[in-house]
Design a protein around this motif. Structure first.
Motif, PDB file in Angstrom:
ATOM      1  N   ILE A 164     -37.224  23.806 -30.883  1.00  8.62           N
ATOM      2  CA  ILE A 164     -37.681  24.012 -29.505  1.00  8.62           C
ATOM      3  C   ILE A 164     -38.228  25.432 -29.330  1.00  8.62           C
ATOM      4  CG2 ILE A 164     -36.920  24.205 -27.102  1.00  8.62           C
ATOM      5  CD1 ILE A 164     -34.834  22.003 -27.781  1.00  8.62           C
ATOM      6  N   ASP A 165     -37.513  26.399 -29.893  1.00  6.53           N
ATOM      7  CA  ASP A 165     -37.905  27.805 -29.714  1.00  6.53           C
ATOM      8  C   ASP A 165     -39.108  28.213 -30.559  1.00  6.53           C
ATOM      9  OD1 ASP A 165     -35.792  28.064 -27.972  1.00  6.53           O
ATOM     10  OD2 ASP A 165     -34.420  28.931 -29.458  1.00  6.53           O
ATOM     11  N   LYS A 166     -39.191  27.682 -31.806  1.00  2.91           N
ATOM     12  CA  LYS A 166     -40.182  28.193 -32.746  1.00  2.91           C
ATOM     13  C   LYS A 166     -41.258  27.177 -33.143  1.00  2.91           C
ATOM     14  CE  LYS A 166     -36.704  31.283 -34.780  1.00  2.91           C
ATOM     15  NZ  LYS A 166     -37.290  32.520 -34.270  1.00  2.91           N
ATOM     16  N   ASN A 167     -41.001  25.895 -32.870  1.00  2.00           N
ATOM     17  CA  ASN A 167     -41.961  24.839 -33.194  1.00  2.00           C
ATOM     18  C   ASN A 167     -42.240  24.742 -34.695  1.00  2.00           C
ATOM     19  OD1 ASN A 167     -43.455  22.723 -31.942  1.00  2.00           O
ATOM     20  ND2 ASN A 167     -45.346  23.800 -32.427  1.00  2.00           N
ATOM     21  N   ILE A 168     -41.249  25.111 -35.511  1.00  2.00           N
ATOM     22  CA  ILE A 168     -41.368  25.008 -36.968  1.00  2.00           C
ATOM     23  C   ILE A 168     -40.092  24.397 -37.538  1.00  2.00           C
ATOM     24  CG2 ILE A 168     -42.960  26.958 -37.214  1.00  2.00           C
ATOM     25  CD1 ILE A 168     -40.560  28.684 -38.031  1.00  2.00           C
ATOM     26  N   CYS A 169     -40.164  24.015 -38.806  1.00  2.00           N
ATOM     27  CA  CYS A 169     -39.010  23.417 -39.484  1.00  2.00           C
ATOM     28  C   CYS A 169     -37.847  24.408 -39.549  1.00  2.00           C
ATOM     29  CB  CYS A 169     -39.434  22.999 -40.888  1.00  2.00           C
ATOM     30  SG  CYS A 169     -38.126  22.228 -41.850  1.00  2.00           S
ATOM     31  N   PRO A 170     -36.635  23.983 -39.202  1.00  2.00           N
ATOM     32  CA  PRO A 170     -35.492  24.895 -39.233  1.00  2.00           C
ATOM     33  C   PRO A 170     -34.980  25.133 -40.654  1.00  2.00           C
ATOM     34  CG  PRO A 170     -34.771  22.704 -38.599  1.00  2.00           C
ATOM     35  CD  PRO A 170     -36.269  22.645 -38.692  1.00  2.00           C
ATOM     36  N   PRO A 171     -34.336  26.269 -40.894  1.00  2.00           N
ATOM     37  CA  PRO A 171     -33.723  26.509 -42.210  1.00  2.00           C
ATOM     38  C   PRO A 171     -32.473  25.650 -42.389  1.00  2.00           C
ATOM     39  CG  PRO A 171     -33.150  28.264 -40.688  1.00  2.00           C
ATOM     40  CD  PRO A 171     -34.118  27.384 -39.962  1.00  2.00           C
ATOM     41  N   MET A 172     -32.049  25.494 -43.621  1.00  2.00           N
ATOM     42  CA  MET A 172     -30.835  24.712 -43.895  1.00  2.00           C
ATOM     43  C   MET A 172     -29.567  25.487 -43.558  1.00  2.00           C
ATOM     44  SD  MET A 172     -31.069  22.400 -47.322  1.00  2.00           S
ATOM     45  CE  MET A 172     -29.509  21.580 -46.990  1.00  2.00           C
ATOM     46  N   GLU A 173     -29.572  26.791 -43.816  1.00  2.00           N
ATOM     47  CA  GLU A 173     -28.349  27.589 -43.744  1.00  2.00           C
ATOM     48  C   GLU A 173     -27.800  27.681 -42.319  1.00  2.00           C
ATOM     49  OE1 GLU A 173     -31.270  28.361 -45.193  1.00  2.00           O
ATOM     50  OE2 GLU A 173     -31.014  30.051 -46.569  1.00  2.00           O
ATOM     51  N   PHE A 174     -26.549  27.326 -42.191  1.00  2.00           N
ATOM     52  CA  PHE A 174     -25.874  27.379 -40.895  1.00  2.00           C
ATOM     53  C   PHE A 174     -25.867  28.798 -40.342  1.00  2.00           C
ATOM     54  CE2 PHE A 174     -21.994  27.675 -38.259  1.00  2.00           C
ATOM     55  CZ  PHE A 174     -22.263  26.669 -37.340  1.00  2.00           C
ATOM     56  N   SER A 175     -25.686  29.785 -41.205  1.00  2.00           N
ATOM     57  CA  SER A 175     -25.600  31.176 -40.746  1.00  2.00           C
ATOM     58  C   SER A 175     -26.891  31.631 -40.075  1.00  2.00           C
ATOM     59  CB  SER A 175     -25.263  32.108 -41.924  1.00  2.00           C
ATOM     60  OG  SER A 175     -26.270  32.014 -42.928  1.00  2.00           O
ATOM     61  N   LYS A 176     -28.041  31.230 -40.620  1.00  2.00           N
ATOM     62  CA  LYS A 176     -29.321  31.610 -40.020  1.00  2.00           C
ATOM     63  C   LYS A 176     -29.505  30.950 -38.661  1.00  2.00           C
ATOM     64  CE  LYS A 176     -31.902  32.537 -44.280  1.00  2.00           C
ATOM     65  NZ  LYS A 176     -33.073  32.140 -45.108  1.00  2.00           N
ATOM     66  N   LEU A 177     -29.126  29.687 -38.570  1.00  2.00           N
ATOM     67  CA  LEU A 177     -29.238  28.970 -37.303  1.00  2.00           C
ATOM     68  C   LEU A 177     -28.287  29.570 -36.263  1.00  2.00           C
ATOM     69  CD1 LEU A 177     -29.307  25.343 -38.754  1.00  2.00           C
ATOM     70  CD2 LEU A 177     -31.231  26.546 -37.727  1.00  2.00           C
ATOM     71  N   LEU A 178     -27.091  29.898 -36.713  1.00  2.00           N
ATOM     72  CA  LEU A 178     -26.080  30.486 -35.817  1.00  2.00           C
ATOM     73  C   LEU A 178     -26.556  31.822 -35.263  1.00  2.00           C
ATOM     74  CD1 LEU A 178     -23.114  30.385 -34.701  1.00  2.00           C
ATOM     75  CD2 LEU A 178     -22.443  31.616 -36.773  1.00  2.00           C
ATOM     76  N   ASP A 179     -27.066  32.670 -36.138  1.00  2.00           N
ATOM     77  CA  ASP A 179     -27.522  33.999 -35.705  1.00  2.00           C
ATOM     78  C   ASP A 179     -28.636  33.893 -34.675  1.00  2.00           C
ATOM     79  OD1 ASP A 179     -25.718  35.167 -37.378  1.00  2.00           O
ATOM     80  OD2 ASP A 179     -27.152  35.619 -38.973  1.00  2.00           O
ATOM     81  N   GLU A 180     -29.544  32.958 -34.884  1.00  2.00           N
ATOM     82  CA  GLU A 180     -30.683  32.805 -33.981  1.00  2.00           C
ATOM     83  C   GLU A 180     -30.258  32.232 -32.637  1.00  2.00           C
ATOM     84  OE1 GLU A 180     -34.508  32.926 -32.515  1.00  2.00           O
ATOM     85  OE2 GLU A 180     -33.713  33.831 -34.342  1.00  2.00           O
ATOM     86  N   GLU A 181     -29.399  31.218 -32.675  1.00  2.00           N
ATOM     87  CA  GLU A 181     -29.019  30.511 -31.456  1.00  2.00           C
ATOM     88  C   GLU A 181     -28.065  31.319 -30.590  1.00  2.00           C
ATOM     89  OE1 GLU A 181     -28.221  27.884 -28.402  1.00  2.00           O
ATOM     90  OE2 GLU A 181     -29.943  28.191 -29.700  1.00  2.00           O
ATOM     91  N   LEU A 182     -27.148  32.068 -31.204  1.00  2.00           N
ATOM     92  CA  LEU A 182     -26.096  32.737 -30.433  1.00  2.00           C
ATOM     93  C   LEU A 182     -26.317  34.252 -30.324  1.00  2.00           C
ATOM     94  CD1 LEU A 182     -22.961  30.792 -31.728  1.00  2.00           C
ATOM     95  CD2 LEU A 182     -24.398  30.315 -29.752  1.00  2.00           C
ATOM     96  N   LYS A 183     -27.583  34.671 -30.380  1.00  2.00           N
ATOM     97  CA  LYS A 183     -27.829  36.113 -30.295  1.00  2.00           C
ATOM     98  C   LYS A 183     -27.749  36.629 -28.860  1.00  2.00           C
ATOM     99  CE  LYS A 183     -32.853  35.370 -30.406  1.00  2.00           C
ATOM    100  NZ  LYS A 183     -34.070  35.572 -31.213  1.00  2.00           N
ATOM    101  N   ASN A 184     -27.755  35.716 -27.875  1.00  2.00           N
ATOM    102  CA  ASN A 184     -27.642  36.138 -26.478  1.00  2.00           C
ATOM    103  C   ASN A 184     -26.185  36.402 -26.111  1.00  2.00           C
ATOM    104  OD1 ASN A 184     -30.423  35.734 -26.108  1.00  2.00           O
ATOM    105  ND2 ASN A 184     -30.095  33.552 -25.694  1.00  2.00           N
ATOM    106  N   GLU A 185     -25.957  37.366 -25.260  1.00  2.00           N
ATOM    107  CA  GLU A 185     -24.592  37.759 -24.895  1.00  2.00           C
ATOM    108  C   GLU A 185     -23.816  36.633 -24.229  1.00  2.00           C
ATOM    109  OE1 GLU A 185     -24.316  41.342 -22.673  1.00  2.00           O
ATOM    110  OE2 GLU A 185     -25.388  42.563 -24.133  1.00  2.00           O
ATOM    111  N   GLU A 186     -24.507  35.750 -23.525  1.00  2.00           N
ATOM    112  CA  GLU A 186     -23.819  34.667 -22.809  1.00  2.00           C
ATOM    113  C   GLU A 186     -23.097  33.716 -23.763  1.00  2.00           C
ATOM    114  OE1 GLU A 186     -27.017  31.280 -21.980  1.00  2.00           O
ATOM    115  OE2 GLU A 186     -27.741  33.244 -21.319  1.00  2.00           O
ATOM    116  N   ASN A 187     -23.464  33.754 -25.052  1.00  2.00           N
ATOM    117  CA  ASN A 187     -22.865  32.852 -26.033  1.00  2.00           C
ATOM    118  C   ASN A 187     -21.795  33.519 -26.894  1.00  2.00           C
ATOM    119  OD1 ASN A 187     -24.396  30.533 -25.383  1.00  2.00           O
ATOM    120  ND2 ASN A 187     -26.136  31.339 -26.538  1.00  2.00           N
TER     121      ASN A 187
END
Length: 253
Positions: A164-187
């Motif tokens: 939704i955010d980048k309009n490209i294929c996501p990486p496999m690694e959970f850590s990369k997805l986690l860092d990107e998704e939860l970088k906002n303070e509200e999370n």
């Protein structure tokens, strides 16, 4: 274990008379949240001799080589692979982006160059949303839940949010997805709970249970709505067979 897997791949090539152009890890080890007793999910893409594709009796397009407590090894024929690429099969995209590679060739590198043209955000979003929903409803409702299922559901949701955010294929690694998704303070609270649970997960047996984490359940349910709304606003793009056919002709030469 890498040497054992590489030897298994050589055996497959010799006994099946094929060429493996890609072999990767596809499960929790590639995702980054394997348990001590997790098996090795080895997946490969292979090519047969040209004459095999010209036979009147169609050849099987899957090789299931081994399945036991340690190794799960199977692969797809290149023709099946290209048909799935045309349909934007998310599993294939994950194989091609795995961080753990046992073998890759020039033929695969050419194939990888085609991936962006056949990536459909809408189809991929449906895939990850359905995976997350199924996992949540079947495994994360009760007071006691299978710990690893939280990461299956969360990873699928994070992958959807990445698209939704980048309009490209996501990486496999959970850590990369986690860092990107939860970088906002509200999370921050959600991130703390995930990190705590991940610390437990990588030390406990694959099948172990733990207490339901209410804050994670609330987060997952909230994001179902976000992803569903995003899907409704996306127009799917059409693909052509031309470049896949050209690649298929070339690889058979």
């Amino acid at each position: 274990m890498n040497k054992i897997i590489e030897q298994k791949l050589k055996e497959i090539e010799e006994k099946e008379n094929i060429k493996i152009i890609l072999a990767v890890e596809s499960g929790s080890r590639a995702w980054g949240f394997a348990s001590p007793d997790s098996d090795y999910d080895v997946r490969f893409i292979y090519v047969r001799e040209t004459k095999e594709y010209l036979k009147l009796n169609e050849i099987r397009d899957v090789i299931e080589w081994q399945l036991d407590e340690t190794l799960d090894i199977s692969g797809w024929d290149i023709r099946k692979t290209l048909k799935l690429l045309y349909k934007t099969n998310p599993t294939l995209f994950e194989w091609c982006n795995s961080p753990i590679v046992y073998k890759k060739t020039e033929e695969f590198e050419e194939l990888k160059n085609l991936l962006p043209q056949y990536f459909s955000p809408k189809k991929s979003l449906y895939h990850y949303l359905n995976m997350a929903k199924t996992t949540y409803r079947e495994h994360l409702i009760g007071d006691k839940v299978r710990t690893k299922k939280y990461f299956y559901a969360l990873r699928s949701l994070f992958a959807a949010k990445w698209i939704i955010d980048k309009n490209i294929c996501p990486p496999m690694e959970f850590s990369k997805l986690l860092d990107e998704e939860l970088k906002n303070e509200e999370n921050i609270k959600v991130e703390v709970e995930i990190e705590k649970l991940l610390g437990k997960k990588i030390k406990m047996p694959e099948m172990d249970y733990s207490e339901k984490v209410e804050i994670l359940n609330e987060y997952i349910e909230k994001n179902f709505e976000i992803v569903e709304e995003a899907i409704s606003k996306i127009n799917d793009k059409k693909h052509t067979w031309e470049e896949l056919n050209e690649y298929f002709y070339k690889i058979l030469k």
